[in-house]
Design an enzyme around this catalytic site. Structure first.
Site, PDB file in Angstrom:
ATOM      1  N   GLU A   1      82.105  71.199  12.827  1.00 51.17           N
ATOM      2  CA  GLU A   1      81.554  71.314  11.475  1.00 51.17           C
ATOM      3  C   GLU A   1      80.810  70.069  11.023  1.00 51.17           C
ATOM      4  O   GLU A   1      80.049  70.114  10.063  1.00 51.17           O
ATOM      5  CB  GLU A   1      82.665  71.657  10.468  1.00 51.17           C
ATOM      6  CG  GLU A   1      83.788  70.635  10.394  1.00 51.17           C
ATOM      7  CD  GLU A   1      84.921  70.960  11.360  1.00 51.17           C
ATOM      8  OE1 GLU A   1      86.017  70.409  11.170  1.00 51.17           O
ATOM      9  OE2 GLU A   1      84.708  71.763  12.280  1.00 51.17           O
TER      10      GLU A   1
ATOM     11  N   ASP B   1      43.870  61.769  22.505  1.00 55.60           N
ATOM     12  CA  ASP B   1      42.440  61.604  22.672  1.00 55.60           C
ATOM     13  C   ASP B   1      42.175  60.220  23.244  1.00 55.60           C
ATOM     14  O   ASP B   1      43.109  59.472  23.527  1.00 55.60           O
ATOM     15  CB  ASP B   1      41.702  61.809  21.345  1.00 55.60           C
ATOM     16  CG  ASP B   1      42.090  60.773  20.291  1.00 55.60           C
ATOM     17  OD1 ASP B   1      43.011  59.979  20.556  1.00 55.60           O
ATOM     18  OD2 ASP B   1      41.486  60.761  19.210  1.00 55.60           O
TER      19      ASP B   1
ATOM     20  N   ASP C   1      41.333  67.687  15.974  1.00 51.32           N
ATOM     21  CA  ASP C   1      42.649  67.653  16.615  1.00 51.32           C
ATOM     22  C   ASP C   1      43.671  68.556  15.926  1.00 51.32           C
ATOM     23  O   ASP C   1      44.802  68.684  16.405  1.00 51.32           O
ATOM     24  CB  ASP C   1      43.194  66.218  16.631  1.00 51.32           C
ATOM     25  CG  ASP C   1      42.344  65.297  17.489  1.00 51.32           C
ATOM     26  OD1 ASP C   1      41.908  65.736  18.563  1.00 51.32           O
ATOM     27  OD2 ASP C   1      42.104  64.146  17.077  1.00 51.32           O
TER      28      ASP C   1
ATOM     29  N   ASN D   1      91.860  72.280  22.637  1.00 54.20           N
ATOM     30  CA  ASN D   1      92.873  72.497  21.596  1.00 54.20           C
ATOM     31  C   ASN D   1      93.058  73.980  21.292  1.00 54.20           C
ATOM     32  O   ASN D   1      94.184  74.459  21.110  1.00 54.20           O
ATOM     33  CB  ASN D   1      92.484  71.750  20.319  1.00 54.20           C
ATOM     34  CG  ASN D   1      92.587  70.252  20.483  1.00 54.20           C
ATOM     35  OD1 ASN D   1      93.285  69.767  21.367  1.00 54.20           O
ATOM     36  ND2 ASN D   1      91.875  69.519  19.637  1.00 54.20           N
TER      37      ASN D   1
ATOM     38  N   ASP E   1      86.745  64.700  11.934  1.00 54.98           N
ATOM     39  CA  ASP E   1      85.423  64.635  11.310  1.00 54.98           C
ATOM     40  C   ASP E   1      85.101  63.229  10.809  1.00 54.98           C
ATOM     41  O   ASP E   1      83.966  62.744  10.945  1.00 54.98           O
ATOM     42  CB  ASP E   1      85.343  65.622  10.149  1.00 54.98           C
ATOM     43  CG  ASP E   1      85.438  67.071  10.631  1.00 54.98           C
ATOM     44  OD1 ASP E   1      85.227  67.312  11.831  1.00 54.98           O
ATOM     45  OD2 ASP E   1      85.754  67.944   9.804  1.00 54.98           O
TER      46      ASP E   1
END
Length: 1014
Positions: free
Chosen positions: A375, A418, A743, A807, A836
């Site tokens: 997460e 270029d 371009d 796990n 986390d």
């Protein structure tokens, strides 16, 4: 004389409607631009204007009708829209769905944590992109702010360019930016730089043309009839008569028409008076940005929904193809989605079948699914990319406008660019000087410098010519000899005759080989134009004497010129002639005859100081540089040779060779080609798209003889059209560096678009990354930053997913074997919060040098194999811990024993997670430096929490109890064995990767999930 007769010819009388040419509306300046065959007078009448311009009343009325002369801009996204847009990726959607499911089963803590993580990620990403947008907004400096306009009854003044309207008559001078699409009425030595539109490296001569005859208008007083043998500058040639890069001389189109100038170009030399044809959204400049319907030589007007918007309308950005970042995130996300959709039903069915449990296990099933989910991924990705972008912006070199573009920079293995202004400077330098026999000789440079010096001194040019400055710079050591001559007169370069002439004399005539009482004409210019004016030639074989120039000699010199120009040189021929001194009489272009050809000087584009080193550095990082340019193949080959790029057979081809190829054939050709010359914008976009898509092998060999595998049919100029051999071209991650409107199609087609700060506005706006300069060294630094961020993201993914998978497997197994849940939902939530928090350190880690050497992308298949192998190893350690708990903890039937089991597994999970973070990270070796890195601090913090939380006062609140000492001793043994297993598995994985890819030995620290590009 009547008032009508007194009125300037071509100027409309008030209230009188002039007749426009058939098929052309009176107010359609853009149509007049796109319609060839009209005279200047017809154009003025169609615009209801005249040589003296419009009245103020007419200008005000047209300003209301056409709107301001401004380029359509991309409307900046607001903060709220940026926030919503940052939520639109598959993984964020998965997290939001998990949060809703958690809330539905009353797991409010899990739902709140996930929601907070998603919001933090979205805020970081949207705020970073907002800051980048503000930085690039400050770079809009290209379009001129004022223009010199002539309004009736005769006033000439400066007005803001946004007030220009079709029919206005304006004046241009050296250095001016062309503020709108124009038609020339008068010109004097005018040359224009069209590189932002066409990619042409040399200024292009422009002059007024009358339809049907091609006759030029006033050109500095120089006489000459277009199309005669004296050498009129044809469309598609540069200021000195050589082929202009990017033009098709066989089919002159819009940009090759000499009487037209376009917004976005600039005046290199000379002056002109012109009438405005189109402004604002009707210009080619704006139309190219809005629709991408650009062609070199032609301009296809948009229709229907692509038609020009009304006054004040803003442009719309074309949708970019899916980038490397999007493909990687989507692949990883869908892999995780499959896992997460499968896990909860399995947990529910297994518990119902074996333990007779029902919906009371739903919160546990949801907790298991959340436990499998990384997460923190949105936060890690956004933080890592934002930190890298901030460091680049702080250095003042690079602005990353779109955060995922930083990942794409790290993944590119092909950089298309270029030539002009990127690999080369915007100025020429002398390459050589040689005589008429092709051998080096000093005399041509000497006389060329005499011509340049006195042309600049006497002609009173508004700005020095770049070629003259290059010649004088090369002859700087002999400057005293040049001052020995006295300038008499000068005829500056003219785009019609394509030569310049200086008349000199010297008191040291004997030393210079000149007769007293004579003037010497020194003529320099395009080889074809000078040769037509020559009657004799100076050769070393005749002891320096002059010999007559016959047809055979002209043919030999033409072959010499062709051979040298094929090598990429821009040649100037130098000739002299002696004339009797004639005080009081002016020299004219008619005196440029009966000349003696002395030799030639060759010039080339000056290589950027850091270009060669930057190309070598990019090659060491696994990035192939490919040049896409409108220049001559010989010029491109010469530049490639100086840069150390491949110039072997087939390394440089002309873009027209790709017209008859399928996309798969083009991908195979582009994979082995160093440079494409004579590229139109559409060629560039198609080549970039082909490199990105790649191709498999051809279904079968093509008929006819062909070259051996690995070589390209035909010469380096691509003139041959042999078959393309069977080659597998894997998909590439492509970056494109460009600065002009031409371009834009390629910038839209690539994975990551790059533009320098001095690029045209619309190109900077379309780019993902903006450079402070065109220096490729800045790109190298940005690539390193991108790879550093990508390596940190990949480290997080492989460590987190392998640990989470282990796990989950262990929890599923324990849940089926135990009469109680192995971990309570609150304990799973706290464990995930700890994971986390410490995993945020990955965003601030510093990968080792090996992780930065090659392009790396997130490959879902590689990642899946890795997390499966290491996840099973982690599950084995968890199940071994289950055995340890059985030996160390008794009384699983009472609440105290269950609390101890929960505490033991909680501690083991955090310690194994810390061990995995330390052993499998992509950071520096522990011996490097003494300062603790973020990963070490995070590992120590995680271990301390795992050991101290269960026996702390918070333990009972979470359903955990203190553990016996025996447990810690047995757990230490399990951790030692697990660490040894991790080291063995990692070494085996690295050796296997090295066997599959010989280059992988340098990338072991890059880790799985970040594989070197093919």
């Amino acid at each position: 004389m009547s008032s009508a007769a007194a009125r300037t010819e071509g100027e409309a009388e008030p209230g009188r409607h002039t007749t426009a040419p058939p098929g052309v509306r009176a107010d359609s300046g853009a149509r007049l631009r796109d319609t060839p065959g009209l005279t200047a007078l017809e154009t003025l009448r169609s615009l209801e204007s005249g040589p003296r311009g419009l009245t103020e009343a007419q200008a005000e009325e047209r300003l209301l009708r056409y709107g301001d002369n401004t380029v359509p801009e991309q409307r900046p996204a607001g903060r709220s829209w940026r926030f919503v847009r940052s939520l639109r990726d598959p993984f964020t959607t998965v997290l939001l769905c998990l949060a809703l499911v958690s809330a539905a089963v009353a797991s409010w803590g899990t739902a709140c944590v996930i929601a907070v993580l998603v919001v933090v990620s979205a805020v970081l990403r949207s705020s970073g992109e907002y800051r980048a947008e503000r930085s690039t907004a400050a770079l809009r400096e290209l379009i001129a702010t004022t223009a010199t306009v002539q309004r009736r009854p005769g006033a000439t003044r400066e007005i803001p360019v946004d007030q220009l309207v079709p029919g206005d008559v304006i004046r241009l001078g050296p250095g001016d930016l062309v503020p709108a699409d124009l038609r020339l009425l008068r010109a004097s030595g005018l040359t224009v730089r069209q590189a932002p539109l066409t990619g042409e490296s040399a200024p292009v001569a422009k002059w007024p043309v009358e339809a049907g005859t091609g006759a030029s208008g006033t050109a500095g007083g120089a006489s000459g009839t277009a199309g005669d043998a004296s050498g009129t500058d044809a469309p598609g040639t540069d200021a000195f008569g050589t082929d202009a890069p990017g033009t098709d001389t066989s089919a002159p189109g819009l940009f090759e028409r000499p009487e037209l100038c376009f917004q976005g170009s600039s005046v290199a030399s000379g002056s002109a008076t012109a009438v405005v044809l189109a402004t604002g959204a009707d210009t080619v400049f704006a139309g190219t940005y809005r629709t991408g319907t650009y062609r070199t030589g032609t301009y296809r007007r948009p229709s229907g929904k692509d038609a020009a918007p009304g006054p004040g309308a803003r442009g719309t950005r074309r949708a970019r193809p899916t980038s490397a970042f999007d493909r990687s995130v989507n692949g990883v996300s869908w892999t995780l989605i499959r896992f997460m959709l499968l896990t909860p039903p399995l947990v529910l069915m297994a518990n119902a079948a074996l333990r007779g449990r029902g919906l009371e296990t739903l919160p546990f099933a949801v907790a298991v699914a959340v436990g499998l989910t990384p997460e923190m991924l949105p936060v890690i990705v956004t933080t890592a990319l934002a930190r890298g972008a901030a460091l680049l912006a702080r250095g003042g070199e690079v602005i990353v406008k779109r955060l995922p573009a930083l990942h794409d920079l790290g993944a590119i293995d092909v950089l298309c660019t270029d030539k002009t202004g990127t690999l080369t400077q915007d100025r020429p330098v002398l390459d050589c000087a040689f005589g008429t026999d092709g051998r080096p000789a000093p005399e041509p440079l000497h006389w060329a410098a005499v011509n340049s010096l006195w042309t600049l001194q006497l002609a009173e040019l508004p700005t020095p010519d770049a070629l003259d400055e290059a010649v004088l710079e090369a002859a700087e050591d002999d400057f005293d000899e040049l001052l020995a001559y006295e300038g008499i007169a000068a005829l500056p370069f003219d785009p019609v005759r394509r030569t310049s002439c200086a008349v000199v004399r010297t008191d040291a005539a004997a030393g210079a080989g000149l007769r007293l009482g004579t003037h010497t004409l020194v003529v320099k210019g395009a080889p074809e134009a000078v040769l037509e004016r020559c009657a004799r030639v100076r050769t070393d074989r005749a002891g320096g004497e002059d010999t007559d120039l016959d047809d055979a000699g002209r043919a030999r010199l033409a072959r010499l010129v062709a051979d040298r120009t094929a090598d990429g040189l821009r040649l100037l021929a130098v000739a002299v002639a002696e004339r009797p001194a004639r005080p009081g009489r002016r020299y004219t272009t008619a005196d440029e005859r009966g000349l003696t050809l002395v030799g030639f000087v060759g010039l080339r584009d000056a290589l950027a100081p850091t270009a060669a080193a930057a190309c070598a550095g990019l090659a060491r990082r696994g990035v192939a540089v490919k040049i896409l340019t409108g220049d001559h193949p010989g010029t491109v080959t010469h530049v490639c040779r100086e840069l150390g790029l491949d110039t072997g057979p087939g390394a440089v081809v002309t873009a027209d060779r790709t017209d008859g190829l399928t996309d798969a054939e083009l991908a195979r050709l582009a994979a082995r080609t160093t440079a494409f010359a004579r590229c139109t914008p559409e060629h560039k976009a198609r080549i970039v798209a082909a490199l990105r898509a790649g191709s498999g092998p051809e279904p079968g060999p093509e008929p006819g003889p062909g070259p051996s595998t690995g070589s390209t049919t035909g010469s380096s100029t691509g003139s041959s059209t042999g078959p393309v051999e069977t080659v597998v071209a894997p998909p590439r991650t492509v970056g494109f560096l460009g600065d002009g409107v031409n371009d834009l199609p390629a910038l839209h087609a690539c994975d990551v678009g790059i533009a320098p700060r001095d690029a045209v506005d619309v190109t900077r706006e379309a780019a993902d990354v903006v450079l402070a300069s065109k220096d490729l060294g800045a790109i190298d630094g940005a690539i390193v930053a991108g790879r550093r961020s990508s390596a940190n993201i990949a480290t997080y993914l492989r460590i987190t997913l392998s640990s989470n998978l282990g796990n989950v497997i262990a929890m599923l197994g324990a849940g089926l074997l135990l009469p109680f849940l192995p971990m309570l939902p609150a304990q799973v939530l706290v464990q995930n919060l700890c994971f986390d928090a410490v995993q945020l350190a990955f965003a601030f880690d510093r990968p080792g040098p090996a992780a930065l050497r090659r392009p790396a992308v997130l490959r879902p298949a590689d990642l899946l194999r890795y997390i499966t192998g290491f996840g099973l190893l982690n599950a084995a350690a968890d199940l071994a811990t289950f055995g340890v708990l059985v030996l160390a903890v008794h009384g699983f039937g009472d609440p105290g024993g269950q609390d101890a089991f929960h505490a033991g597994w909680f501690t083991e999970n955090l310690l194994t997670q810390a061990l995995v973070m330390y052993l499998l990270r992509t950071g520096r070796r522990s011996a490097e430096g003494r300062a603790p890195g973020p990963i070490r601090i995070a590992v120590c913090a995680l271990a301390v929490i795992g050991l101290l939380l269960p026996p702390s006062p918070l333990g009972p609140l979470l359903g955990m109890a203190p553990l016996p000492p025996l447990y810690y001793g047995l757990l230490a043994a399990v951790l030692v064995l697990y660490g040894a297993g991790l080291a063995w598995a990692k070494d085996r994985y690295d050796r296997k990767a090295a066997g599959e890819d010989p280059e992988a030995t340098d990338h072991r620290a890059a880790g799985p999930g970040t594989s070197p590009q093919p």
